[in-house]
Design an enzyme around this catalytic site. Structure first.
Site, mmCIF file in Angstrom:
data_model
loop_
_atom_site.group_PDB
_atom_site.id
_atom_site.type_symbol
_atom_site.label_atom_id
_atom_site.label_comp_id
_atom_site.label_asym_id
_atom_site.label_seq_id
_atom_site.Cartn_x
_atom_site.Cartn_y
_atom_site.Cartn_z
ATOM 1 N N ASP A 8 0.639 -1.315 -0.144
ATOM 2 C CA ASP A 8 0.151 0.074 0.411
ATOM 3 C C ASP A 8 1.035 1.248 0.020
ATOM 4 O O ASP A 8 1.493 1.516 1.023
ATOM 5 C CB ASP A 8 -0.673 -0.065 1.425
ATOM 6 C CG ASP A 8 -1.780 1.369 1.268
ATOM 7 O OD1 ASP A 8 -2.103 1.776 0.075
ATOM 8 O OD2 ASP A 8 -2.055 1.589 2.628
ATOM 9 N N GLU A 67 -1.321 -1.363 -5.061
ATOM 10 C CA GLU A 67 -2.514 -0.500 -5.375
ATOM 11 C C GLU A 67 -2.190 0.284 -6.467
ATOM 12 O O GLU A 67 -0.963 1.061 -6.590
ATOM 13 C CB GLU A 67 -3.028 0.070 -3.904
ATOM 14 C CG GLU A 67 -4.158 0.643 -4.134
ATOM 15 C CD GLU A 67 -4.915 1.416 -2.712
ATOM 16 O OE1 GLU A 67 -5.426 0.861 -1.930
ATOM 17 O OE2 GLU A 67 -4.427 2.630 -2.694
ATOM 18 N N ASP A 139 -2.386 0.731 7.611
ATOM 19 C CA ASP A 139 -1.678 0.443 6.256
ATOM 20 C C ASP A 139 -1.058 -0.770 6.044
ATOM 21 O O ASP A 139 -1.262 -1.374 4.782
ATOM 22 C CB ASP A 139 -0.599 1.454 6.295
ATOM 23 C CG ASP A 139 -0.695 2.991 6.411
ATOM 24 O OD1 ASP A 139 -1.353 3.263 5.623
ATOM 25 O OD2 ASP A 139 -0.270 3.615 7.403
#
Length: 192
Positions: A8, A67, A139
């Site tokens: 991420d 992502e 996260d």
């Protein structure tokens, strides 16, 4: 069996999550965050690269999932996020890892069942799916969700491939049976 590293990305905090997929079973291997201080951007990117490289060296993943960048209202933030993302991807490519990208909405849809899920819902579902004793930080949970999404994508691809293979095999058997029937009845005529 595959070890999947999910990332991420962020210019200040980059979450990571590592899972092992064996068939439909997912096993938690590790997670955390690479934190950069209020340094200049090039130094933060260097820390992200070093951190991702260290994680790759430690866990030896087979695949890298990250992502995709979304369009932010603040162009400067979007550019910094893109640079952090690119830095993590370069670390993966330098270790010959295949890179897979997933939209945040798809990750939430896959893990929670709702594309607009919030961070708490993602944390809850990641905890349940991986049978963790405690919720990972936000996260890290997002990174684990990205890895879970990739594992789901692999499993779905294998299922579709198996079904396609079975359908082709079944159709082939039907054609051969029909040809044998017609041939045995003398219905085939060969022309020169």
């Amino acid at each position: 069996m595959a070890i999947i590293l999910g990332i991420d990305p962020g210019s200040r905090v980059t979450g990571y999550g590592v899972i092992r997929q064996t068939g439909r079973h997912l096993e938690y291997l590790g997670s955390g965050a690479i934190r950069t201080s209020v340094e200049d951007l090039p130094t933060r990117l260097k820390r992200i690269y070093a951190g991702v490289t260290e994680i790759i060296t430690q866990f030896q993943p087979d695949m890298f999932a990250i992502e995709q960048v979304f369009m932010a209202k603040n162009a400067d933030s979007a550019l910094k996020l893109g640079q952090a993302r690119g830095t993590a991807i370069v670390a993966a490519v330098n270790h010959d890892l295949p890179v897979f990208e997933y939209a945040a909405r798809l990750v939430k849809q896959t893990v929670v069942g709702i594309g607009s899920a919030d961070k708490v819902q993602v944390q809850d579902m990641v905890t349940r799916i991986l049978q963790l004793s405690a919720k990972p930080q936000a996260d890290a949970a997002d990174a684990l969700a990205i890895a879970i999404t990739h594992a789901h994508s692999i499993q779905h691809s294998l299922t579709v491939a198996k079904q396609s293979s079975q359908a082709v095999s079944s159709e082939k058997e039907q054609i051969l049976a029909l040809m044998k029937t017609r041939y045995s009845r003398g219905r085939f005529r060969f022309r020169n």
